[in-house]
Scaffold this motif. Structure first.
Motif, PDB file in Angstrom:
ATOM      1  N   PHE A   1     -15.426 -91.997  78.563  1.00 58.65           N
ATOM      2  CA  PHE A   1     -15.467 -90.581  78.212  1.00 58.65           C
ATOM      3  C   PHE A   1     -15.350 -90.454  76.705  1.00 58.65           C
ATOM      4  O   PHE A   1     -15.026 -91.414  76.021  1.00 58.65           O
ATOM      5  N   GLY A   2     -15.557 -89.260  76.196  1.00 62.53           N
ATOM      6  CA  GLY A   2     -15.342 -89.006  74.775  1.00 62.53           C
ATOM      7  C   GLY A   2     -16.167 -87.860  74.231  1.00 62.53           C
ATOM      8  O   GLY A   2     -15.634 -86.943  73.610  1.00 62.53           O
ATOM      9  N   SER A   3     -17.471 -87.900  74.455  1.00 65.10           N
ATOM     10  CA  SER A   3     -18.359 -86.903  73.841  1.00 65.10           C
ATOM     11  C   SER A   3     -18.008 -85.482  74.236  1.00 65.10           C
ATOM     12  O   SER A   3     -17.981 -84.580  73.387  1.00 65.10           O
ATOM     13  N   ASN A   4     -17.737 -85.248  75.501  1.00 64.82           N
ATOM     14  CA  ASN A   4     -17.453 -83.878  75.955  1.00 64.82           C
ATOM     15  C   ASN A   4     -15.998 -83.472  75.754  1.00 64.82           C
ATOM     16  O   ASN A   4     -15.685 -82.280  75.735  1.00 64.82           O
ATOM     17  N   ASP A   5     -15.126 -84.451  75.580  1.00 68.13           N
ATOM     18  CA  ASP A   5     -13.725 -84.144  75.265  1.00 68.13           C
ATOM     19  C   ASP A   5     -13.597 -83.525  73.881  1.00 68.13           C
ATOM     20  O   ASP A   5     -12.613 -82.859  73.581  1.00 68.13           O
ATOM     21  N   GLN A   6     -14.582 -83.724  73.019  1.00 67.34           N
ATOM     22  CA  GLN A   6     -14.564 -83.206  71.653  1.00 67.34           C
ATOM     23  C   GLN A   6     -14.781 -81.703  71.560  1.00 67.34           C
ATOM     24  O   GLN A   6     -14.533 -81.120  70.507  1.00 67.34           O
ATOM     25  N   LYS A   7     -15.270 -81.086  72.613  1.00 70.62           N
ATOM     26  CA  LYS A   7     -15.746 -79.702  72.544  1.00 70.62           C
ATOM     27  C   LYS A   7     -14.576 -78.717  72.481  1.00 70.62           C
ATOM     28  O   LYS A   7     -14.187 -78.113  73.479  1.00 70.62           O
ATOM     29  N   ASN A   8     -14.046 -78.541  71.262  1.00 71.87           N
ATOM     30  CA  ASN A   8     -12.826 -77.737  71.104  1.00 71.87           C
ATOM     31  C   ASN A   8     -13.052 -76.243  71.307  1.00 71.87           C
ATOM     32  O   ASN A   8     -12.100 -75.477  71.367  1.00 71.87           O
ATOM     33  N   GLN A   9     -14.296 -75.811  71.442  1.00 72.20           N
ATOM     34  CA  GLN A   9     -14.582 -74.407  71.753  1.00 72.20           C
ATOM     35  C   GLN A   9     -14.614 -74.147  73.266  1.00 72.20           C
ATOM     36  O   GLN A   9     -14.795 -73.017  73.696  1.00 72.20           O
TER      37      GLN A   9
ATOM     38  N   PRO B   1     -12.327 -74.630  76.470  1.00 77.88           N
ATOM     39  CA  PRO B   1     -11.012 -75.015  77.011  1.00 77.88           C
ATOM     40  C   PRO B   1     -11.087 -75.752  78.349  1.00 77.88           C
ATOM     41  O   PRO B   1     -10.129 -76.420  78.735  1.00 77.88           O
ATOM     42  N   LYS B   2     -12.216 -75.671  79.048  1.00 76.78           N
ATOM     43  CA  LYS B   2     -12.353 -76.391  80.316  1.00 76.78           C
ATOM     44  C   LYS B   2     -12.608 -77.885  80.097  1.00 76.78           C
ATOM     45  O   LYS B   2     -12.422 -78.674  81.010  1.00 76.78           O
ATOM     46  N   ARG B   3     -13.041 -78.233  78.879  1.00 77.14           N
ATOM     47  CA  ARG B   3     -13.372 -79.634  78.616  1.00 77.14           C
ATOM     48  C   ARG B   3     -12.549 -80.277  77.501  1.00 77.14           C
ATOM     49  O   ARG B   3     -12.330 -81.482  77.528  1.00 77.14           O
ATOM     50  N   TYR B   4     -12.115 -79.502  76.552  1.00 76.84           N
ATOM     51  CA  TYR B   4     -11.493 -80.084  75.359  1.00 76.84           C
ATOM     52  C   TYR B   4     -10.178 -80.803  75.661  1.00 76.84           C
ATOM     53  O   TYR B   4      -9.343 -80.320  76.414  1.00 76.84           O
ATOM     54  N   THR B   5     -10.019 -81.971  75.021  1.00 79.29           N
ATOM     55  CA  THR B   5      -8.738 -82.678  75.012  1.00 79.29           C
ATOM     56  C   THR B   5      -8.480 -83.144  73.589  1.00 79.29           C
ATOM     57  O   THR B   5      -9.412 -83.410  72.821  1.00 79.29           O
ATOM     58  N   ASP B   6      -7.217 -83.254  73.262  1.00 76.83           N
ATOM     59  CA  ASP B   6      -6.828 -83.751  71.947  1.00 76.83           C
ATOM     60  C   ASP B   6      -6.828 -85.279  71.984  1.00 76.83           C
ATOM     61  O   ASP B   6      -6.244 -85.869  72.908  1.00 76.83           O
ATOM     62  N   PRO B   7      -7.470 -85.939  71.015  1.00 76.82           N
ATOM     63  CA  PRO B   7      -7.575 -87.399  71.074  1.00 76.82           C
ATOM     64  C   PRO B   7      -6.241 -88.126  70.982  1.00 76.82           C
ATOM     65  O   PRO B   7      -6.135 -89.275  71.427  1.00 76.82           O
ATOM     66  N   GLU B   8      -5.240 -87.471  70.425  1.00 74.29           N
ATOM     67  CA  GLU B   8      -3.935 -88.126  70.275  1.00 74.29           C
ATOM     68  C   GLU B   8      -3.018 -87.909  71.470  1.00 74.29           C
ATOM     69  O   GLU B   8      -2.062 -88.664  71.657  1.00 74.29           O
ATOM     70  N   THR B   9      -3.298 -86.873  72.267  1.00 73.40           N
ATOM     71  CA  THR B   9      -2.371 -86.537  73.361  1.00 73.40           C
ATOM     72  C   THR B   9      -3.083 -86.510  74.712  1.00 73.40           C
ATOM     73  O   THR B   9      -3.069 -87.505  75.437  1.00 73.40           O
ATOM     74  N   THR B  10      -3.709 -85.386  75.056  1.00 74.01           N
ATOM     75  CA  THR B  10      -4.265 -85.229  76.409  1.00 74.01           C
ATOM     76  C   THR B  10      -5.374 -86.230  76.724  1.00 74.01           C
ATOM     77  O   THR B  10      -5.472 -86.711  77.852  1.00 74.01           O
ATOM     78  N   PHE B  11      -6.207 -86.553  75.745  1.00 79.03           N
ATOM     79  CA  PHE B  11      -7.275 -87.534  75.979  1.00 79.03           C
ATOM     80  C   PHE B  11      -6.675 -88.888  76.348  1.00 79.03           C
ATOM     81  O   PHE B  11      -7.056 -89.505  77.349  1.00 79.03           O
ATOM     82  N   LYS B  12      -5.701 -89.332  75.560  1.00 79.66           N
ATOM     83  CA  LYS B  12      -5.048 -90.608  75.849  1.00 79.66           C
ATOM     84  C   LYS B  12      -4.292 -90.551  77.177  1.00 79.66           C
ATOM     85  O   LYS B  12      -4.316 -91.513  77.957  1.00 79.66           O
ATOM     86  N   ASP B  13      -3.620 -89.433  77.435  1.00 78.39           N
ATOM     87  CA  ASP B  13      -2.876 -89.305  78.696  1.00 78.39           C
ATOM     88  C   ASP B  13      -3.809 -89.410  79.896  1.00 78.39           C
ATOM     89  O   ASP B  13      -3.449 -90.017  80.913  1.00 78.39           O
ATOM     90  N   ASN B  14      -4.995 -88.821  79.791  1.00 79.18           N
ATOM     91  CA  ASN B  14      -5.946 -88.892  80.896  1.00 79.18           C
ATOM     92  C   ASN B  14      -6.428 -90.323  81.113  1.00 79.18           C
ATOM     93  O   ASN B  14      -6.577 -90.771  82.256  1.00 79.18           O
ATOM     94  N   PHE B  15      -6.650 -91.051  80.033  1.00 79.14           N
ATOM     95  CA  PHE B  15      -7.036 -92.460  80.170  1.00 79.14           C
ATOM     96  C   PHE B  15      -5.899 -93.271  80.793  1.00 79.14           C
ATOM     97  O   PHE B  15      -6.142 -94.149  81.633  1.00 79.14           O
ATOM     98  N   ARG B  16      -4.671 -92.977  80.383  1.00 75.20           N
ATOM     99  CA  ARG B  16      -3.530 -93.669  80.999  1.00 75.20           C
ATOM    100  C   ARG B  16      -3.492 -93.400  82.501  1.00 75.20           C
ATOM    101  O   ARG B  16      -3.188 -94.294  83.298  1.00 75.20           O
ATOM    102  N   LYS B  17      -3.794 -92.176  82.885  1.00 75.50           N
ATOM    103  CA  LYS B  17      -3.836 -91.809  84.314  1.00 75.50           C
ATOM    104  C   LYS B  17      -4.905 -92.625  85.044  1.00 75.50           C
ATOM    105  O   LYS B  17      -4.639 -93.198  86.104  1.00 75.50           O
ATOM    106  N   PHE B  18      -6.104 -92.692  84.473  1.00 75.32           N
ATOM    107  CA  PHE B  18      -7.184 -93.455  85.114  1.00 75.32           C
ATOM    108  C   PHE B  18      -6.787 -94.917  85.292  1.00 75.32           C
ATOM    109  O   PHE B  18      -7.003 -95.512  86.359  1.00 75.32           O
ATOM    110  N   VAL B  19      -6.225 -95.496  84.263  1.00 76.20           N
ATOM    111  CA  VAL B  19      -5.850 -96.916  84.306  1.00 76.20           C
ATOM    112  C   VAL B  19      -4.724 -97.155  85.299  1.00 76.20           C
ATOM    113  O   VAL B  19      -4.822 -98.021  86.180  1.00 76.20           O
TER     114      VAL B  19
END
Length: 195
Positions: A39-47, A49-67
């Protein structure tokens, strides 16, 4: 070997989870199954709210969840970074468009001891080899009147065409071989001959 593809265009880690798509994947993981996460490209869409994640927090947390949830089910996670977008600056250099998202995936791979296929690096090298003009042949650049789907033509520097998909898949397979990942055992003997 059976391959199941649960990827859906336009999804981020957040929307993939919120729509119940991850639960569907998780419910089917059997011990010994490999689960590829990219993932990554669509997580960037800060406009959005249904897709955006912060790369330092929610994005990493979601990857931790998947793993962690893949491992809980007995599966074996494999991460991949995003492929490079075809964006050139005025100096003729390929630009980084993913910012911290690619590095965040690398950091999670290291933190959680997960193998990673770094598609950002290998696709960048390939696109640079093609050059600014020729690299259009890898992406969804279509002249008007050629494709029914794009009657007026198309200029897309993010999504790849069939030729690009073949070339990028070949890079992925080579990385599996170079890293001696167990999935490399399932590859064709000579991946360079695959059309």
């Amino acid at each position: 070997m059976i391959v199941k593809n649960y990827a859906v265009s336009g999804r981020s880690t957040k929307s993939f989870i919120d729509e119940g798509r991850w639960d569907k994947v998780k419910s089917q993981i059997k011990p010994g199954d490999y689960v590829l996460v990219q993932f990554g490209s669509n997580d960037q869409k800060n406009q959005d709210p249904k897709r955006y994640t912060d790369p330092e927090t929610t994005f990493k947390d979601n990857f931790r969840k998947f793993v962690s949830e893949t491992r809980e089910e007995g599966g074996i996670p494999l991460l991949a970074t995003s492929i490079v977008r075809r964006r050139w600056n005025k100096e003729g250099e390929l630009m980084d468009t993913h910012g911290r998202y690619v590095e965040a995936v690398r950091e999670i791979a290291k933190e959680m001891n997960v193998p990673i296929i770094d598609m950002q690096i290998s696709t960048r090298q390939l696109v640079e080899q093609y050059g600014e003009e020729e690299s259009k042949k890898l992406y969804l650049w279509v002249e008007s009147g050629v494709a029914e789907r794009f009657p007026e033509g198309n200029k897309d520097d993010t999504h790849i065409n069939q030729h690009g998909a073949t070339e990028f898949s070949r890079l992925f397979a080579k990385e599996l071989q170079l890293t001696k990942h167990p999935l490399a055992d399932y590859l064709h003997d000579n991946i360079d001959t695959i059309k």
